[in-house]
Structure formats: C-alpha cells, structure tokens
Design a protein around this motif. Structure first.
Motif, PDB file in Angstrom:
ATOM      1  N   GLN A   1       1.001  -1.186  -0.673  1.00 16.19           N
ATOM      2  CA  GLN A   1      -0.062   0.414  -0.276  1.00 16.19           C
ATOM      3  C   GLN A   1       1.119   1.394  -0.342  1.00 16.19           C
ATOM      4  N   LEU A   2       2.237   0.737   0.664  1.00 13.30           N
ATOM      5  CA  LEU A   2       3.212   2.233   0.795  1.00 13.30           C
ATOM      6  C   LEU A   2       3.675   2.759  -0.065  1.00 13.30           C
ATOM      7  N   LYS A   3       3.669   1.325  -1.201  1.00 12.63           N
ATOM      8  CA  LYS A   3       4.232   1.919  -2.775  1.00 12.63           C
ATOM      9  C   LYS A   3       3.963   2.539  -3.327  1.00 12.63           C
ATOM     10  N   ASP A   4       2.361   2.191  -2.876  1.00 12.06           N
ATOM     11  CA  ASP A   4       0.927   3.261  -4.723  1.00 12.06           C
ATOM     12  C   ASP A   4       1.064   4.533  -4.059  1.00 12.06           C
ATOM     13  N   LEU A   5       1.081   4.514  -2.255  1.00 10.20           N
ATOM     14  CA  LEU A   5       0.506   5.918  -1.878  1.00 10.20           C
ATOM     15  C   LEU A   5       2.178   6.861  -1.820  1.00 10.20           C
ATOM     16  N   TYR A   6       3.225   6.078  -2.113  1.00 17.17           N
ATOM     17  CA  TYR A   6       4.172   7.284  -2.451  1.00 17.17           C
ATOM     18  C   TYR A   6       4.334   7.758  -3.855  1.00 17.17           C
ATOM     19  N   TYR A   7       4.126   6.241  -4.866  1.00 12.68           N
ATOM     20  CA  TYR A   7       4.034   6.739  -6.111  1.00 12.68           C
ATOM     21  C   TYR A   7       3.280   7.933  -6.321  1.00 12.68           C
ATOM     22  N   LYS A   8       1.719   8.123  -5.566  1.00 12.36           N
ATOM     23  CA  LYS A   8       0.935   8.946  -6.083  1.00 12.36           C
ATOM     24  C   LYS A   8       1.432   9.988  -5.443  1.00 12.36           C
TER      25      LYS A   8
ATOM     26  N   ASP B   1       6.458  10.836  -4.375  1.00 14.09           N
ATOM     27  CA  ASP B   1       8.264  10.376  -3.456  1.00 14.09           C
ATOM     28  C   ASP B   1       8.840   9.390  -3.956  1.00 14.09           C
ATOM     29  N   PHE B   2       9.243   8.950  -4.982  1.00 16.27           N
ATOM     30  CA  PHE B   2       9.915   7.952  -6.017  1.00 16.27           C
ATOM     31  C   PHE B   2      10.476   7.688  -5.227  1.00 16.27           C
ATOM     32  N   LYS B   3      11.759   7.759  -4.577  1.00 15.61           N
ATOM     33  CA  LYS B   3      12.740   6.790  -3.988  1.00 15.61           C
ATOM     34  C   LYS B   3      11.713   6.355  -2.736  1.00 15.61           C
ATOM     35  N   LYS B   4      11.033   7.035  -2.052  1.00 19.87           N
ATOM     36  CA  LYS B   4      10.641   6.142  -0.962  1.00 19.87           C
ATOM     37  C   LYS B   4       9.477   4.937  -1.200  1.00 19.87           C
ATOM     38  N   ALA B   5       9.175   5.086  -2.805  1.00 20.31           N
ATOM     39  CA  ALA B   5       8.331   4.215  -3.632  1.00 20.31           C
ATOM     40  C   ALA B   5       8.829   3.015  -3.635  1.00 20.31           C
ATOM     41  N   TYR B   6      10.425   3.271  -4.200  1.00 20.07           N
ATOM     42  CA  TYR B   6      10.560   2.661  -4.521  1.00 20.07           C
ATOM     43  C   TYR B   6      11.306   1.528  -3.675  1.00 20.07           C
TER      44      TYR B   6
END
Length: 193
Positions: A178-185, A188-193
């Motif tokens: 869930q956090l991956k999608d949230l950070y992407y939205k 914050d691509f670094k955290k999403a990665y």
C-alpha cells in the motif's frame, strides 16, 4: 461410551480444515460446501461461537467470488451471533471482513467505517497484534482510496513499523504494498522504490 457431542465437534473441525484447504487451492465452491457441512455439525451441538466463525469464513469466500449478496448474508449472521455473545474479538474480525466486502465493491467510505469498527472491537477484544495492525492497514488503504493521503500515510507507516518490530512479514508485505502506491501518488519515488 459414545460421545455424540465430541463426534460432531470432530467432524465439524475436519470440514473446517478441508474448507480452508479449498480456499488455499482457490476452490471456492468446494470451500463453501465444506464450511456448510461444518455449520450443520456445529448447529447440532449448539456451538454458536463456531457457527459464527464458520459463517464469517463463508462470507469471506463469497466476497472473494464477488457474490456480495451471499457474503453480506453470512457476515451479518455471524455478526448477530457475536454481538449477542459480546464477543468483541469476533466482532472485530467480522467487521473487518464486512469492510473488505465493501472495499471489493469500491464503496470505500463504508469500508473505512467498518474497518474502524473492526479496529475498535479488536482492541476491546484483546486481539493479537497481527489482527489489530491488519485493521490499521485496512483503514490506511481506505483513506488512500478516498484521497486522504495524510491519514493513509500515518496508518500505513504505523502498520509497517509494528510489522517490523514484531517480525511479521505478512503485515510488512501488506503495508509495503500500500505504501508503494501511496508514495508514488505523492511523487516520492525514492520511498516508493
């Protein structure tokens, strides 16, 4: 000396186990048949706590099949028994699964409300930490779907932190997805990665 109650209880447990195996094998029709058989034995011995638990399981299967009419029927029946018994732990579980049903229906406001009730009842019923955190993650993913990114981030990061502290890989996985999608939205691509 034949023990009628013990015999029925053992048969019901076996059908419940078989139902769980069918779920793992994605044989939803057979899972429902097994759970229905378990229900008949539990009803014979008036084991209403296990009747409610089994109805909850059937509701989960029907949610997975996207048969929301049947899912609601079984989840409502489970919830009614658990309320009558003041089983807060069980109510928390069923409220969480009603939330999952509404989430699958894309009714995220209703899902959020039921996930919150599940969380509150799980705390009140002293559920294991995994169940409480599962509710917190479900609340977070509902906030995300509703566009409340701040509350989503708070709930999901808290869920991930508890998952790490408890070495609970399943909880970590759910929160991270869930956090991956949230950070992407949030770009914050670094955290999403």
């Amino acid at each position: 000396v034949y023990n009628y109650k013990a015999e029925n209880y053992q048969q019901a447990r076996l059908y419940n186990y078989v139902g769980s195996i069918h779920i793992d094998l994605s044989s939803n029709h057979l899972a429902v048949k097994s759970y229905q058989a378990a229900l008949s034995f539990y009803r014979k011995i008036n084991d209403f706590k296990r009747v409610a638990s089994t109805q909850n399981n059937i509701g989960i299967v029907y949610t997975g099949k996207k048969d929301f009419v049947m899912a609601e029927k079984y989840l409502d029946s489970s919830l009614a028994i658990r309320k009558k018994m003041n089983d807060f732990y069980g109510m928390g579980q069923t409220y969480n699964n009603v939330g999952a049903m509404y989430y699958a229906m894309n009714e995220f406001e209703k899902a959020l409300n039921y996930y919150k009730m599940g969380y509150e009842n799980r705390i009140k019923g002293k559920a294991p930490i995994g169940g409480i955190v599962e509710s917190k993650i479900n609340i977070g993913k509902s906030y995300f779907k509703l566009g409340d990114l701040k509350n989503a981030q708070y709930c999901l990061e808290e869920g991930l932190a508890v998952g790490k502290s408890e070495n609970n890989f399943e909880i970590q996985k759910r929160a991270s997805e869930q956090l991956k999608d949230l950070y992407y939205k949030m770009s914050d691509f670094k955290k999403a990665y």
